[in-house]
Motif scaffolding. Structure first.
Motif, PDB file in Angstrom:
ATOM      1  N   SER A 101      24.711  -6.600  13.076  1.00 60.15           N
ATOM      2  CA  SER A 101      23.279  -6.206  13.889  1.00 60.15           C
ATOM      3  C   SER A 101      22.937  -4.999  13.927  1.00 60.15           C
ATOM      4  O   SER A 101      21.703  -4.518  13.901  1.00 60.15           O
ATOM      5  N   PRO A 102      23.904  -4.087  14.087  1.00 60.60           N
ATOM      6  CA  PRO A 102      23.511  -2.693  14.461  1.00 60.60           C
ATOM      7  C   PRO A 102      22.828  -1.972  13.285  1.00 60.60           C
ATOM      8  O   PRO A 102      21.750  -1.174  13.546  1.00 60.60           O
ATOM      9  N   PHE A 103      23.315  -2.289  11.992  1.00 60.92           N
ATOM     10  CA  PHE A 103      22.823  -1.678  10.817  1.00 60.92           C
ATOM     11  C   PHE A 103      21.537  -2.294  10.473  1.00 60.92           C
ATOM     12  O   PHE A 103      20.475  -1.644  10.125  1.00 60.92           O
ATOM     13  N   LEU A 104      21.321  -3.686  10.729  1.00 64.16           N
ATOM     14  CA  LEU A 104      20.131  -4.232  10.167  1.00 64.16           C
ATOM     15  C   LEU A 104      18.983  -4.035  11.208  1.00 64.16           C
ATOM     16  O   LEU A 104      17.858  -3.801  10.782  1.00 64.16           O
ATOM     17  N   SER A 105      19.342  -3.972  12.519  1.00 65.20           N
ATOM     18  CA  SER A 105      18.357  -3.865  13.648  1.00 65.20           C
ATOM     19  C   SER A 105      17.663  -2.206  13.420  1.00 65.20           C
ATOM     20  O   SER A 105      16.763  -1.916  13.967  1.00 65.20           O
ATOM     21  N   THR A 106      18.502  -1.373  12.915  1.00 68.94           N
ATOM     22  CA  THR A 106      18.283   0.073  12.802  1.00 68.94           C
ATOM     23  C   THR A 106      17.589   0.406  11.497  1.00 68.94           C
ATOM     24  O   THR A 106      17.137   1.719  11.361  1.00 68.94           O
ATOM     25  N   ASN A 107      17.497  -0.660  10.504  1.00 70.44           N
ATOM     26  CA  ASN A 107      16.991  -0.339   9.247  1.00 70.44           C
ATOM     27  C   ASN A 107      15.566  -0.981   9.147  1.00 70.44           C
ATOM     28  O   ASN A 107      15.320  -2.337   9.344  1.00 70.44           O
ATOM     29  N   PRO A 108      14.538  -0.181   9.248  1.00 71.45           N
ATOM     30  CA  PRO A 108      13.038  -0.764   8.941  1.00 71.45           C
ATOM     31  C   PRO A 108      12.783  -1.728   8.098  1.00 71.45           C
ATOM     32  O   PRO A 108      11.816  -2.453   8.188  1.00 71.45           O
ATOM     33  N   ASN A 109      13.682  -1.910   7.248  1.00 69.88           N
ATOM     34  CA  ASN A 109      13.318  -2.731   5.954  1.00 69.88           C
ATOM     35  C   ASN A 109      13.770  -4.376   6.400  1.00 69.88           C
ATOM     36  O   ASN A 109      13.515  -5.415   5.459  1.00 69.88           O
ATOM     37  N   PHE A 110      14.611  -4.674   7.794  1.00 65.48           N
ATOM     38  CA  PHE A 110      15.021  -5.830   7.797  1.00 65.48           C
ATOM     39  C   PHE A 110      14.513  -6.142   9.432  1.00 65.48           C
ATOM     40  O   PHE A 110      14.394  -5.208  10.127  1.00 65.48           O
ATOM     41  N   LYS A 111      14.381  -7.610   9.284  1.00 67.64           N
ATOM     42  CA  LYS A 111      14.105  -8.111  10.985  1.00 67.64           C
ATOM     43  C   LYS A 111      15.143  -9.249  10.915  1.00 67.64           C
ATOM     44  O   LYS A 111      15.075 -10.315  10.366  1.00 67.64           O
ATOM     45  N   ILE A 112      16.016  -8.904  11.933  1.00 64.64           N
ATOM     46  CA  ILE A 112      16.923 -10.148  12.167  1.00 64.64           C
ATOM     47  C   ILE A 112      16.231 -11.342  12.916  1.00 64.64           C
ATOM     48  O   ILE A 112      15.709 -11.206  14.259  1.00 64.64           O
ATOM     49  N   LYS A 113      15.627 -12.251  12.222  1.00 67.84           N
ATOM     50  CA  LYS A 113      14.875 -13.318  12.809  1.00 67.84           C
ATOM     51  C   LYS A 113      15.698 -14.508  13.755  1.00 67.84           C
ATOM     52  O   LYS A 113      15.196 -14.850  14.774  1.00 67.84           O
ATOM     53  N   GLU A 145      35.397   1.436  15.822  1.00 65.80           N
ATOM     54  CA  GLU A 145      35.675   1.845  17.107  1.00 65.80           C
ATOM     55  C   GLU A 145      34.494   2.338  17.662  1.00 65.80           C
ATOM     56  O   GLU A 145      34.098   1.971  18.815  1.00 65.80           O
ATOM     57  N   THR A 146      33.335   2.890  17.031  1.00 63.93           N
ATOM     58  CA  THR A 146      32.185   3.365  17.479  1.00 63.93           C
ATOM     59  C   THR A 146      31.337   2.157  17.870  1.00 63.93           C
ATOM     60  O   THR A 146      30.663   2.189  18.717  1.00 63.93           O
ATOM     61  N   LEU A 147      31.167   1.199  16.763  1.00 65.35           N
ATOM     62  CA  LEU A 147      29.957   0.101  17.022  1.00 65.35           C
ATOM     63  C   LEU A 147      30.796  -0.585  18.114  1.00 65.35           C
ATOM     64  O   LEU A 147      30.000  -1.271  18.812  1.00 65.35           O
ATOM     65  N   ARG A 148      31.974  -0.936  18.353  1.00 57.57           N
ATOM     66  CA  ARG A 148      32.582  -1.700  19.517  1.00 57.57           C
ATOM     67  C   ARG A 148      32.120  -1.139  20.876  1.00 57.57           C
ATOM     68  O   ARG A 148      32.014  -1.797  21.968  1.00 57.57           O
ATOM     69  N   LYS A 149      31.778   0.168  20.879  1.00 54.84           N
ATOM     70  CA  LYS A 149      31.388   0.834  22.195  1.00 54.84           C
ATOM     71  C   LYS A 149      29.606   0.666  22.332  1.00 54.84           C
ATOM     72  O   LYS A 149      29.268   1.271  23.190  1.00 54.84           O
ATOM     73  N   ASN A 150      29.183  -0.196  21.309  1.00 55.64           N
ATOM     74  CA  ASN A 150      27.600  -0.419  21.605  1.00 55.64           C
ATOM     75  C   ASN A 150      26.807   0.803  21.169  1.00 55.64           C
ATOM     76  O   ASN A 150      25.868   0.940  21.854  1.00 55.64           O
ATOM     77  N   LEU A 178      24.719   2.675  18.426  1.00 54.63           N
ATOM     78  CA  LEU A 178      24.018   2.201  17.373  1.00 54.63           C
ATOM     79  C   LEU A 178      24.135   3.398  16.013  1.00 54.63           C
ATOM     80  O   LEU A 178      24.316   4.779  16.503  1.00 54.63           O
ATOM     81  N   PRO A 179      24.315   2.853  14.842  1.00 54.15           N
ATOM     82  CA  PRO A 179      24.343   3.982  13.902  1.00 54.15           C
ATOM     83  C   PRO A 179      23.314   5.020  13.620  1.00 54.15           C
ATOM     84  O   PRO A 179      23.452   5.790  13.036  1.00 54.15           O
ATOM     85  N   THR A 180      22.306   4.843  14.614  1.00 60.26           N
ATOM     86  CA  THR A 180      21.297   6.207  14.692  1.00 60.26           C
ATOM     87  C   THR A 180      21.971   7.257  15.351  1.00 60.26           C
ATOM     88  O   THR A 180      21.346   8.360  15.219  1.00 60.26           O
ATOM     89  N   TYR A 182      28.237   2.922   6.669  1.00 56.68           N
ATOM     90  CA  TYR A 182      28.016   1.483   6.095  1.00 56.68           C
ATOM     91  C   TYR A 182      26.690   1.325   5.758  1.00 56.68           C
ATOM     92  O   TYR A 182      26.273   0.466   5.241  1.00 56.68           O
ATOM     93  N   ALA A 183      25.710   2.193   6.089  1.00 53.22           N
ATOM     94  CA  ALA A 183      24.330   1.908   6.025  1.00 53.22           C
ATOM     95  C   ALA A 183      23.713   1.866   4.619  1.00 53.22           C
ATOM     96  O   ALA A 183      22.903   0.979   4.378  1.00 53.22           O
ATOM     97  N   PRO A 184      24.391   2.672   3.589  1.00 48.16           N
ATOM     98  CA  PRO A 184      24.024   2.396   2.401  1.00 48.16           C
ATOM     99  C   PRO A 184      24.288   0.972   1.843  1.00 48.16           C
ATOM    100  O   PRO A 184      23.508   0.591   0.784  1.00 48.16           O
ATOM    101  N   PHE A 185      25.008   0.277   2.435  1.00 45.42           N
ATOM    102  CA  PHE A 185      25.508  -1.174   1.810  1.00 45.42           C
ATOM    103  C   PHE A 185      24.236  -1.946   2.091  1.00 45.42           C
ATOM    104  O   PHE A 185      23.748  -2.685   0.888  1.00 45.42           O
ATOM    105  N   TYR A 186      23.632  -1.895   3.451  1.00 40.13           N
ATOM    106  CA  TYR A 186      22.520  -2.711   3.526  1.00 40.13           C
ATOM    107  C   TYR A 186      21.324  -2.339   2.852  1.00 40.13           C
ATOM    108  O   TYR A 186      20.438  -3.195   2.475  1.00 40.13           O
ATOM    109  N   GLN A 187      21.099  -0.880   2.685  1.00 38.14           N
ATOM    110  CA  GLN A 187      20.040  -0.555   2.091  1.00 38.14           C
ATOM    111  C   GLN A 187      20.236  -0.960   0.596  1.00 38.14           C
ATOM    112  O   GLN A 187      18.841  -1.034   0.077  1.00 38.14           O
TER     113      GLN A 187
END
Length: 344
Positions: A22-34, A258-263, A265-267, A298-303
């Protein structure tokens, strides 16, 4: 704005759905978590109120607007959910393990090919700080030709927790949990082995699952070992590489989880930067000293998944690479049971 926004459905919203995808999908403008499938909870809406809720997999898959499905459910459900998603015309990303067996994996890959859909495994650990650092050292020839490679992912869990991951369930245990990542990394570095030898066992009192594995991949010119135990109190060590020009030893884990678990975001910048106490040390005639780690991301995986679906780009985690990891896992269980060295 992107030429096309992909509508994403998540099946499951546990650790991987909530804190990895969710953090990577929600911060990439190419995706929308529907839509997210949650049987009774509404945790996805706590993350983002605009996310829709589905109370069943069937409800999500019947939505023609969903382009891409992430399967983030218990291991034994991956195969059937992926088959159903593909049959419904959805592109699919499957959490590890990809499937229970190589045969199941081949069925999924064949169906995706038949339907012209993108299918891949979530091998995010290719974008870990430590693995990117090792790839850079090898590409620069700093260690020379590898003679011995050992990768460990150990934990200390004396008390057996109550989650399904600690119960004797189908497709359970540590080989299916951590094995896919360690095996995939080794195969990315060195290609297909000639042999597979494994020792898989239970080492903790009252454990219901395999919680220790030592899997050895045989090559003509090198020894490749991937290991994990849930009974290692001093679990700092991660990688030991010995080559013709030197050695590299590294501890610690990539900081992204550990960073993501602290809420966070990868931005947030800087992202994926390891603390200095996790940097590895290179030993060679030319140089002995600490090597600053590459930043993980991990962002390049999603892109890449987006580019494969929309632009026809080559997948970073290819189906044939997924199949070879599944094959090694099958052979590892067989080798351990039969106490034999098996041809790949």
């Amino acid at each position: 704005m992107p030429s096309k926004i992909l509508n994403v459905g998540l099946i499951g919203f546990g650790l991987s759905g909530r804190y990895f995808h969710s953090p990577f999908l929600s911060t990439n403008p190419n995706f929308k978590i529907k839509t997210v499938v949650e049987r009774s909870k509404n945790e996805a809406q706590e993350f983002d109120p605009t996310i829709g809720n589905a109370r069943s997999v069937e409800e999500l898959l019947s939505d023609e607007a969903i382009d891409l499905v992430f399967i983030c459910t218990p291991n034994d459900t991956h195969f059937q959910y992926a088959m159903d998603a593909l049959e419904n015309g959805k592109h699919v990303v499957i959490e590890k393990p990809f499937s229970a067996t190589e045969e199941e994996a081949r069925q999924l890959v064949a169906l995706a090919k038949e339907k012209g859909l993108v299918l891949t495994a979530y091998q995010n650990r290719r974008w870990d700080s430590d693995f990117l650092t090792i790839q850079k050292l090898l590409s620069e020839g700093k260690i020379g030709d590898i003679i011995e490679y050992e990768c460990r992912y150990d934990r200390y869990r004396e008390a057996v927790a109550g989650s399904w991951k600690e119960r004797a369930v189908p497709v359970g245990g540590n080989v299916y949990n951590l094995g896919p990542h360690l095996i995939d990394q080794a195969l990315v570095l060195f290609g297909e082995p000639e042999t597979v030898t494994a020792d898989i066992r239970i080492v903790r009192p009252n454990s219901e699952i395999d919680d220790y594995f030592d899997i050895r991949l045989g090559y003509k010119d090198k020894s490749v070992i991937v290991k994990s135990s849930l009974m290692v109190y001093e679990n700092q060590l991660r990688y030991v590489l010995h080559g013709t020009k030197g050695s590299f030893i590294k501890g610690g884990l990539d900081p992204q989880e550990e960073t993501l678990r602290k809420n966070i975001l990868p931005t947030e910048q800087p992202w994926g930067v390891e603390p200095e106490d996790r940097w590895g040390k290179l030993y060679s005639p030319e140089f002995t000293g600490i090597v600053e780690s590459e930043a993980g991301d991990y962002a390049p995986f999603y892109q890449n998944v987006y580019d494969a679906i929309v632009n026809g780009a080559e997948l970073a985690v290819k189906p044939e690479e997924v199949l070879r990891t599944c094959r090694v896992i099958d052979l590892a269980f067989q080798s351990s049971n039969e106490k034999k060295v098996l041809a790949y």
